[in-house]
Write a protein that holds these residues in place. Sequence first.
Motif, PDB file in Angstrom:
ATOM      1  N   VAL A   1     -12.441  23.184  -9.267  1.00  0.00           N
ATOM      2  CA  VAL A   1     -11.226  23.769  -8.424  1.00  0.00           C
ATOM      3  C   VAL A   1     -10.459  24.892  -9.647  1.00  0.00           C
ATOM      4  O   VAL A   1     -10.130  24.175 -10.571  1.00  0.00           O
ATOM      5  N   ALA A   2     -10.230  25.779  -8.893  1.00  0.00           N
ATOM      6  CA  ALA A   2      -9.510  26.471  -9.867  1.00  0.00           C
ATOM      7  C   ALA A   2      -7.833  26.332  -9.549  1.00  0.00           C
ATOM      8  O   ALA A   2      -7.540  25.813  -8.564  1.00  0.00           O
ATOM      9  N   ASP A   3      -6.976  26.745 -10.823  1.00  0.00           N
ATOM     10  CA  ASP A   3      -5.878  26.453 -10.643  1.00  0.00           C
ATOM     11  C   ASP A   3      -5.111  27.696 -10.014  1.00  0.00           C
ATOM     12  O   ASP A   3      -3.735  27.770  -9.746  1.00  0.00           O
ATOM     13  N   SER A   4      -5.861  28.923 -10.032  1.00  0.00           N
ATOM     14  CA  SER A   4      -5.031  30.118  -9.204  1.00  0.00           C
ATOM     15  C   SER A   4      -6.287  30.545  -8.538  1.00  0.00           C
ATOM     16  O   SER A   4      -7.195  30.603  -8.948  1.00  0.00           O
ATOM     17  N   GLY A   5      -5.756  31.562  -7.811  1.00  0.00           N
ATOM     18  CA  GLY A   5      -6.768  32.543  -7.091  1.00  0.00           C
ATOM     19  C   GLY A   5      -6.256  32.924  -5.913  1.00  0.00           C
ATOM     20  O   GLY A   5      -5.237  32.646  -5.316  1.00  0.00           O
ATOM     21  N   VAL A   6      -7.234  33.586  -5.058  1.00  0.00           N
ATOM     22  CA  VAL A   6      -7.185  33.980  -3.399  1.00  0.00           C
ATOM     23  C   VAL A   6      -8.180  33.416  -2.782  1.00  0.00           C
ATOM     24  O   VAL A   6      -9.258  33.663  -3.045  1.00  0.00           O
ATOM     25  N   ASN A   7      -7.780  32.859  -1.730  1.00  0.00           N
ATOM     26  CA  ASN A   7      -8.776  32.265  -0.559  1.00  0.00           C
ATOM     27  C   ASN A   7      -8.827  32.910   0.633  1.00  0.00           C
ATOM     28  O   ASN A   7      -7.570  33.063   1.228  1.00  0.00           O
TER      29      ASN A   7
END
Length: 805
Positions: free
Chosen positions: A248-254
């Motif tokens: 699980v990433a703590d930042s980004g765009v889904n």
Amino acid sequence: MKFRFMTKRIILLFSMFVFLSNVKAQGKAEIALETFSQKYPQEKIHLVFNKNSYIAGENLWFKSFIFDGYNLSSISTSMFVELYDSNKMQISKEIVPLLNGQGSGSFTLSESLKEGIYYIRAYTTWMSNFSEDFQALRQIVIYNPSSTEKLVLDETSKWTASVFPESGTLINGINTKCAVRLQSKGITPSEWNGYIIDAAKPDVKLSSFKGFDQNVGIFSLTPKTGVKYQVVLSDSRGNKQVVDLPYVADSGVNLQVSTDNDAIKFSLKSKNITPGTVYKVIGTIGSQMVFKVASDKILEKTYSIPAEQLINGILQLTVFDEKESIIARRLTFVQPGLLKIKKPEIQSMKLDESPRALNSLTITPEQNNNAYTVMILDGSAENPEDENSFLSTLWLTGDITSKIDKPAQYFIPSRNNEALDALLISETWKRFDWRTIMSDRFPLISYRPQPYISYKGKVSIQGMPASNTELNLMFEIPEYGSKLLQVKTDDKGFFTLKGLLFEDAIKFSYQLNDPKIPAEQVQVIFQPDYSFVPLKKSLPESYYTLVQRHTEEQLSETVKRYVATKNTQSNIDEKAILIEEVKLKAKKKDLTKELNERLSSPLFKSMNEAIFDFVNDNNSANGYMNILQWLQGRVPGLTIESSRGSSIPRYRGSTINVYLDEMLLDPSQINTIPVSDIAMVKVIKGYFSGGFGGGYGAIAIYTKRGGTTGSLSDFAASTKLKKSILHGFDKEISFVSPDYNDQNFSKISQDSRTTLYWNPYIEAETKDQTGIQFFNNDDAKNFKLIIMGFDTKEYVPIYFNESIK
């Protein structure tokens, strides 16, 4: 390489579903996509067989549909078909002509073939420039009771699973759909379920779900960073798998997508992203851009793409950042609940389930459909379209390379649209890779499509190249006499014959046009200007395995029936001495086709020709002084220009030749030919072999008194010349059905046929309805009727696959 035929195609498709929002200057992605779309069109093939499995010694018939994206392809005019055993040993191969993107052929399966899984590969020359994964490669089962081993379904191989978050990432705090995809060498379970756990707390189920089918299931999860998630899967037999989810990433765009019959809606959910960042989303169907938005406000909105402006098919949404790096992507299907399928209009259906009874039906022609493929099966037989159908190839497997069990299920009336969407979450687009084409790395074009069959010849005189020399070729065609063709070599002694369209072999003699050079000093060597391309990749794994056959073991009911059917078919073939007579009883005689067969030699035949019959239809031409003037406006792409009193014919801007009874003629001489003396006119579009080395297009005029004037009435003139043979397309074996109205078939003791009717190409461009007749076997109580065609203007399949009584 330029594709003249592609320009209109691209404009039609683009105008059909273009929807651009907030369009800015083109970036690398848009420029690369435009280049790829225009220069690298991609074909896909649907293969359908006359039945699902065979027994050694039978004939196998196949039909192919070749698509360029979502329309029948005009790129290729030939298809290569190969038969392999499970060890990748090639057993047989054929080359099949394509008419309007369709072809058909047959293989005779040797009596000596061992029982096992075999593979049929089909591809075009143009397809060989791209990944082999997109070529048609179909498994077939061949039984042989005399083999020491027999086939059994592989139900023991373990299955594995993978988890695919929507758009590829799990991000802290963002609720995300996750597809679970099953794979196996053998059969994957159709009943299975799963639950999600925190690996640190394995006894606590966070959520549960049930698989949709043997391919895929789905669940939703709001993940947290630092937690290791797992999915625990089990099937109805007690088999179990534990699969790790991505970190699980703590930042980004889904990228999150929902699809219904009205629109495709998407939004970008983000975590810890710098405000004001500009993102770009491009939507593509095939290699066509249908949607684009670029904005620094994109994270704040939900976008809706109107579905009515699109066609059915896979839509790829790709998210780019300001540096045009890909940060998310997703595949979805356009209007999964509203498939645009035309049903053929079937009338006058008269069915009788009595043994060997006559049955009939008629099909009304569709205006934009060139031909139908029709197959009628015993209702209890396996359906060749049940695994991978015409629809699933067009809309799914033709563009998806991974193994999908029974993809046809996603396009039947009782389909599960949620399952299809989950399947596409687990897939990525493989037709092109954004990073590759944006780096200006495009496919290397090593194979160019040739018109039908082409041969390259080399002329030598006493071993030295005969440069710029005229050569006379005299083709020996028994039905037409000998046909003289003159070609001229280039500086190195080479010449090419393009657009040859004939079956089996054709004999010819040759001599130089210079009588001073003795014939014994001249040698002409021919070699095909096409080639079968070796298969590089491994064959796919099968659902079956081979086990030892016991001596006293009884045959399965399926194999018993196949043995009986093979014996029945042998008797039918023996009774049907004149196969064409049997065929003619089932269809109306085509007088225009008969006239064309009588007047045109094989050198002046093409699968892309327009024929005007003045014997059986006056065509309202008697009021014209010049037949070329009458042709004006009657053939798309053909124009007749006037210059100094002469008519000059052009096809799509290029000047084409005029032939009178297959002899080259100056167009100015047409004025001297009364229209009343003309029997037939044909406009040949594209390459054909009679045009002096393969001319591109022609107007061929045949007179009532000339017939095939210009042909020699016998072969005497060529008996002293050197001879050779050219090989053409492989001849398809005729599919013979019994006619129980004929006493010759009354002594057949048992009729257990599963395929009661097979016609791969019934012309549909007629005013009259197409009549179909077939006789029942001894025990069928209902029938499966399969009809396939394609509307080339609306890009819509014509499809009927139902049981009828």
